[in-house]
Write a protein that holds these residues in place. Structure first.
Motif, mmCIF file in Angstrom:
data_model
loop_
_atom_site.group_PDB
_atom_site.id
_atom_site.type_symbol
_atom_site.label_atom_id
_atom_site.label_comp_id
_atom_site.label_asym_id
_atom_site.label_seq_id
_atom_site.Cartn_x
_atom_site.Cartn_y
_atom_site.Cartn_z
ATOM 1 N N THR A 1 4.340 -7.597 1.028
ATOM 2 C CA THR A 1 5.248 -6.717 1.757
ATOM 3 C C THR A 1 5.708 -5.623 0.803
ATOM 4 O O THR A 1 5.666 -5.781 -0.419
ATOM 5 C CB THR A 1 6.468 -7.464 2.313
ATOM 6 O OG1 THR A 1 7.264 -7.959 1.243
ATOM 7 C CG2 THR A 1 6.049 -8.595 3.232
ATOM 8 N N ARG A 2 6.154 -4.547 1.398
ATOM 9 C CA ARG A 2 6.615 -3.410 0.639
ATOM 10 C C ARG A 2 7.943 -2.927 1.184
ATOM 11 O O ARG A 2 8.198 -3.020 2.389
ATOM 12 C CB ARG A 2 5.604 -2.278 0.824
ATOM 13 C CG ARG A 2 5.162 -1.711 -0.455
ATOM 14 C CD ARG A 2 4.118 -0.700 -0.247
ATOM 15 N NE ARG A 2 4.366 0.285 -1.270
ATOM 16 C CZ ARG A 2 3.571 1.258 -1.566
ATOM 17 N NH1 ARG A 2 2.472 1.419 -0.897
ATOM 18 N NH2 ARG A 2 3.875 2.086 -2.510
ATOM 19 N N VAL A 3 8.779 -2.404 0.315
ATOM 20 C CA VAL A 3 10.042 -1.833 0.749
ATOM 21 C C VAL A 3 9.815 -0.343 0.999
ATOM 22 O O VAL A 3 9.192 0.342 0.181
ATOM 23 C CB VAL A 3 11.145 -2.037 -0.308
ATOM 24 C CG1 VAL A 3 12.426 -1.344 0.109
ATOM 25 C CG2 VAL A 3 11.396 -3.525 -0.536
ATOM 26 N N ALA A 4 10.294 0.138 2.137
ATOM 27 C CA ALA A 4 10.118 1.542 2.494
ATOM 28 C C ALA A 4 11.331 2.028 3.285
ATOM 29 O O ALA A 4 12.140 1.236 3.772
ATOM 30 C CB ALA A 4 8.845 1.723 3.320
ATOM 31 N N GLY B 1 11.898 -5.931 14.318
ATOM 32 C CA GLY B 1 13.220 -6.360 13.877
ATOM 33 C C GLY B 1 13.250 -7.356 12.740
ATOM 34 O O GLY B 1 14.135 -7.312 11.894
ATOM 35 N N LYS B 2 12.270 -8.264 12.676
ATOM 36 C CA LYS B 2 12.299 -9.278 11.618
ATOM 37 C C LYS B 2 12.049 -8.683 10.240
ATOM 38 O O LYS B 2 12.327 -9.324 9.234
ATOM 39 C CB LYS B 2 11.315 -10.405 11.915
ATOM 40 C CG LYS B 2 9.859 -10.031 11.818
ATOM 41 C CD LYS B 2 8.990 -11.249 12.101
ATOM 42 C CE LYS B 2 7.518 -10.950 11.943
ATOM 43 N NZ LYS B 2 6.703 -12.137 12.175
ATOM 44 N N TYR B 3 11.542 -7.458 10.184
ATOM 45 C CA TYR B 3 11.270 -6.808 8.904
ATOM 46 C C TYR B 3 12.352 -5.804 8.492
ATOM 47 O O TYR B 3 12.390 -5.367 7.354
ATOM 48 C CB TYR B 3 9.935 -6.054 8.964
ATOM 49 C CG TYR B 3 8.756 -6.930 9.252
ATOM 50 C CD1 TYR B 3 8.281 -7.827 8.297
ATOM 51 C CD2 TYR B 3 8.096 -6.864 10.469
ATOM 52 C CE1 TYR B 3 7.182 -8.627 8.554
ATOM 53 C CE2 TYR B 3 6.987 -7.654 10.731
ATOM 54 C CZ TYR B 3 6.539 -8.532 9.777
ATOM 55 O OH TYR B 3 5.451 -9.322 10.032
ATOM 56 N N ILE B 4 13.190 -5.407 9.436
ATOM 57 C CA ILE B 4 14.168 -4.351 9.167
ATOM 58 C C ILE B 4 15.334 -4.898 8.340
ATOM 59 O O ILE B 4 15.968 -5.877 8.702
ATOM 60 C CB ILE B 4 14.648 -3.710 10.477
ATOM 61 C CG1 ILE B 4 13.471 -2.965 11.123
ATOM 62 C CG2 ILE B 4 15.819 -2.767 10.234
ATOM 63 C CD1 ILE B 4 13.763 -2.374 12.480
ATOM 64 N N ILE C 1 13.119 -0.974 5.479
ATOM 65 C CA ILE C 1 12.226 -2.023 5.967
ATOM 66 C C ILE C 1 11.489 -2.676 4.799
ATOM 67 O O ILE C 1 11.191 -2.017 3.801
ATOM 68 C CB ILE C 1 11.238 -1.425 7.005
ATOM 69 C CG1 ILE C 1 10.425 -2.505 7.701
ATOM 70 C CG2 ILE C 1 10.375 -0.341 6.407
ATOM 71 C CD1 ILE C 1 9.682 -2.007 8.938
ATOM 72 N N ASP C 2 11.254 -3.972 4.916
ATOM 73 C CA ASP C 2 10.448 -4.734 3.951
ATOM 74 C C ASP C 2 9.393 -5.458 4.769
ATOM 75 O O ASP C 2 9.671 -6.474 5.407
ATOM 76 C CB ASP C 2 11.326 -5.724 3.186
ATOM 77 C CG ASP C 2 10.586 -6.463 2.087
ATOM 78 O OD1 ASP C 2 9.375 -6.224 1.902
ATOM 79 O OD2 ASP C 2 11.218 -7.292 1.406
ATOM 80 N N LYS D 1 8.889 10.291 9.000
ATOM 81 C CA LYS D 1 8.268 10.311 7.670
ATOM 82 C C LYS D 1 8.665 9.035 6.939
ATOM 83 O O LYS D 1 9.776 8.529 7.101
ATOM 84 C CB LYS D 1 8.733 11.516 6.849
ATOM 85 C CG LYS D 1 8.421 12.849 7.479
ATOM 86 C CD LYS D 1 6.950 13.113 7.513
ATOM 87 C CE LYS D 1 6.685 14.463 8.158
ATOM 88 N NZ LYS D 1 5.319 14.698 8.466
ATOM 89 N N THR D 2 7.766 8.537 6.113
ATOM 90 C CA THR D 2 8.014 7.285 5.398
ATOM 91 C C THR D 2 7.929 7.508 3.901
ATOM 92 O O THR D 2 6.996 8.144 3.418
ATOM 93 C CB THR D 2 6.988 6.221 5.822
ATOM 94 O OG1 THR D 2 7.034 6.088 7.244
ATOM 95 C CG2 THR D 2 7.296 4.874 5.183
#
Length: 89
Positions: A3-6, A29-32, A52-53, A75-76
């Motif tokens: 996983t990555r944090v963004a 939602g489970k990643y936010i 988000i992760d 944009k991310t």
């Protein structure tokens, strides 16, 4: 899986798509990690930030789905923080 944090930055100029955005965010939602929404009434727009992760493909998919909505720009920005899924708590 890693996983990555963004951070996904969203500018909404078309309020008719707010329900679509909320549905996409609910699905992920489970990643936010967190969400901040700022209505900029003077300009008639909304500014949303999503921390988000998640796996890279989930982040890209979410940003792409939101960015393809009419009157929406997304944009991310990705961090270099990458975690193996089994190391997540």
């Amino acid at each position: 899986m890693e996983t990555r944090v963004a951070l996904i930055s969203i500018i909404v100029e078309n309020n008719d798509v707010i329900d679509d955005i909320n549905r996409f965010l609910h699905e992920a939602g489970k990643y936010i990690i967190g969400r901040m929404g700022i209505p900029y009434r003077e300009k008639g727009i909304n500014i949303i930030s999503i921390a988000i992760d998640a796996p890279q493909d989930v982040i890209s998919s979410l940003s792409g789905k939101i960015g393809h909505l009419s009157g929406v720009s997304a944009k991310t920005a990705y961090s270099n923080v990458i975690t193996k899924a089994e190391d997540r708590k």
